[in-house]
Enzyme design. Structure first.
Site, PDB file in Angstrom:
ATOM      1  N   LYS A  75      -7.492 -16.551  -6.080  1.00  0.00           N
ATOM      2  CA  LYS A  75      -7.215 -17.617  -5.274  1.00  0.00           C
ATOM      3  C   LYS A  75      -5.747 -17.879  -4.804  1.00  0.00           C
ATOM      4  O   LYS A  75      -5.338 -17.804  -5.616  1.00  0.00           O
ATOM      5  CB  LYS A  75      -7.655 -19.084  -5.850  1.00  0.00           C
ATOM      6  CG  LYS A  75      -7.412 -20.065  -5.061  1.00  0.00           C
ATOM      7  CD  LYS A  75      -7.671 -21.583  -5.785  1.00  0.00           C
ATOM      8  CE  LYS A  75      -7.399 -22.502  -5.130  1.00  0.00           C
ATOM      9  NZ  LYS A  75      -6.955 -23.700  -5.991  1.00  0.00           N
TER      10      LYS A  75
ATOM     11  N   GLU B 157      -4.336 -11.720 -16.413  1.00  0.00           N
ATOM     12  CA  GLU B 157      -4.913 -13.037 -16.527  1.00  0.00           C
ATOM     13  C   GLU B 157      -6.409 -12.804 -16.650  1.00  0.00           C
ATOM     14  O   GLU B 157      -7.214 -13.409 -17.442  1.00  0.00           O
ATOM     15  CB  GLU B 157      -4.610 -13.792 -15.268  1.00  0.00           C
ATOM     16  CG  GLU B 157      -3.031 -14.344 -15.153  1.00  0.00           C
ATOM     17  CD  GLU B 157      -2.949 -15.618 -15.850  1.00  0.00           C
ATOM     18  OE1 GLU B 157      -3.783 -15.975 -16.730  1.00  0.00           O
ATOM     19  OE2 GLU B 157      -1.873 -15.947 -15.972  1.00  0.00           O
TER      20      GLU B 157
ATOM     21  N   LYS C  69      -4.771 -17.502 -10.056  1.00  0.00           N
ATOM     22  CA  LYS C  69      -4.499 -18.610  -9.067  1.00  0.00           C
ATOM     23  C   LYS C  69      -2.867 -18.570  -9.067  1.00  0.00           C
ATOM     24  O   LYS C  69      -2.025 -18.988  -9.452  1.00  0.00           O
ATOM     25  CB  LYS C  69      -4.856 -19.680  -9.561  1.00  0.00           C
ATOM     26  CG  LYS C  69      -4.581 -21.108  -8.746  1.00  0.00           C
ATOM     27  CD  LYS C  69      -5.241 -22.422  -9.363  1.00  0.00           C
ATOM     28  CE  LYS C  69      -5.005 -23.695  -8.074  1.00  0.00           C
ATOM     29  NZ  LYS C  69      -5.371 -24.873  -8.734  1.00  0.00           N
TER      30      LYS C  69
HETATM   31  C1  PBG Z   1      -6.508 -27.879  -8.641  1.00  0.00           C
HETATM   32  C2  PBG Z   1      -6.920 -27.137  -7.382  1.00  0.00           C
HETATM   33  C3  PBG Z   1      -6.319 -26.969  -6.157  1.00  0.00           C
HETATM   34  C4  PBG Z   1      -7.301 -26.358  -5.453  1.00  0.00           C
HETATM   35  C5  PBG Z   1      -8.583 -26.209  -6.077  1.00  0.00           C
HETATM   36  N1  PBG Z   1      -8.387 -26.898  -7.207  1.00  0.00           N
HETATM   37  C6  PBG Z   1      -5.079 -27.398  -5.677  1.00  0.00           C
HETATM   38  C7  PBG Z   1      -3.848 -26.888  -6.252  1.00  0.00           C
HETATM   39  O1  PBG Z   1      -3.639 -26.170  -7.063  1.00  0.00           O
HETATM   40  O2  PBG Z   1      -2.915 -27.716  -5.891  1.00  0.00           O
HETATM   41  C8  PBG Z   1      -6.920 -25.961  -4.018  1.00  0.00           C
HETATM   42  C9  PBG Z   1      -8.193 -25.620  -3.091  1.00  0.00           C
HETATM   43  C10 PBG Z   1      -7.833 -25.330  -1.662  1.00  0.00           C
HETATM   44  O3  PBG Z   1      -6.688 -25.430  -1.069  1.00  0.00           O
HETATM   45  O4  PBG Z   1      -8.671 -25.428  -0.674  1.00  0.00           O
HETATM   46  N2  PBG Z   1      -7.295 -28.752  -9.171  1.00  0.00           N
END
Ligand code: PBG
Length: 333
Positions: A257, A242, A203
């Site tokens: 992501k 990771e 992520k």
């Molecule tokens: C954190 C989380 C995020 C997203 C999913 N889980 C946001 C972040 O890390 O700030 C983002 C998902 C999206 O932008 O559609 N709980």
């Protein structure tokens, strides 16, 4: 003119003339059952609070989450992933592991309404903490930062509480070191060894999460998430590390992501781990950009969405989390 080698014997256009031949030779096929719909649960009854930067999406009270769950099941979606926006946020994000917390209520409502629907929960603290960071903040490193190991214990509690409420799968998204192992231990300790973990293994600290933070009211009050989420410019090999760590700790499904700006990473993970189910999150900013352009008539939303999801799938993701899950299921008929 001198004959060109291979021509006219080899004509690649032969595979393109007839629509049926084009369909026949396709490799990448989209299906509703590989799509996961994100839903945002909030307190109240009959409340549909639109999210300005994500037209078509809203924070939903628990009764409306139940309705959405029925729709998702009827459309044959792969599942839903629930995010909670509690009435009260505090420094420790307590609502996230309360048996009567917002997401716990949403899980129960969704499972009651659609028992066969796969209900996944996002396991993180940023939606529940008053400071908006993904864990317990202290200054043990000399400046305010998320304390990794203190957060692990709470992540285990949160995940266990989701499983106790009926979640079929948990998806930790906080990028804490050791989070998958801590959650696996907590689930196993509570007799939930059968509940899989879909880890947000790779992520990135991405500007594409902007609209989500409006949706989840989770923008950090100070600083940013760069001390835990990955640097977009980091060596691609770091993404593989990771993934390997999370697999060692017991992850069942791994995720990359965001999706579209990281197709190269999706491809690398897919090639390195062909036996591991791979998910990709087509995030809020990717959704907002297409919606905004479509609203202006600048692009054809349906065509762009299907092409984007095809690209994410072709890159190697078998599972896609997308805000268009319902529409795509309808388009695919
Ligand atoms: C954190 C989380 C995020 C997203 C999913 N889980 C946001 C972040 O890390 O700030 C983002 C998902 C999206 O932008 O559609 N709980």
């Amino acid at each position: 003119m001198a004959p060109r080698p291979g021509f006219p014997t080899t004509r690649l256009r032969r595979l393109r003339y007839h629509p049926a031949v084009r369909r026949l030779v396709r490799e990448t096929r989209l299906s509703a059952e590989s799509l996961i719909l994100p839903l945002f649960a909030r307190p109240g009854k009959g409340v549909r609070q639109p999210i300005a930067s994500m037209p078509g999406h809203a924070q939903l009270s628990v009764d409306l989450i139940a309705e959405e769950a029925k729709v998702a099941a009827k459309l044959g979606l792969g599942g839903v992933i629930l995010f909670g926006i509690p009435a009260e946020k505090d420094a420790a994000g307590r609502d996230s592991y309360s048996p009567v917390g917002i997401v716990q209520q949403a899980i129960k409502a969704a499972k009651d309404a659609a028992p066969d629907l796969l209900v996944i929960t996002d396991v993180c603290f940023c939606e529940y903490t008053d400071h908006g960071h993904c864990g317990v903040v202290d200054e043990h490193t000399g400046r305010p930062d998320v304390n990794n190991d203190k957060t692990l214990e709470l992540l285990g509690r949160q995940a266990l509480s989701h499983a106790q409420s009926g979640a079929n799968m948990v998806a930790p998204s906080g990028m804490m070191d050791g989070m998958v192992g801590a959650i696996r231990a907590a689930l196993d300790g509570g007799d939930f060894e059968h509940v899989p973990i879909m880890s947000y293994a790779v992520k990135y600290a991405s500007a594409f999460y902007g609209p989500f933070r409006e949706a989840a009211e989770s923008t950090p009050k100070f600083g940013d998430r760069r001390a835990y989420q990955m640097d977009p410019a980091a060596a691609a090999g770091q993404a593989l590390r990771e993934v390997e760590l999370d697999l060692t700790e017991g992850a069942d499904i791994v995720m990359v992501k965001p999706a579209l700006a990281y197709l190269d990473i999706i491809r690398r993970v897919a090639e390195r781990h062909p036996g591991v189910p791979l998910a990709a999150y087509n995030v809020s900013g990717e959704y907002a950009m297409v919606r905004a352009a479509a609203e202006r008539g600048w692009i054809d939303e349906r065509a762009v969405v299907l092409e984007s999801l095809t690209a994410i799938t072709r890159a190697g993701a078998q599972i896609v989390l997308t805000y268009w899950a319902k529409e795509v299921a309808q388009w695919l008929g």
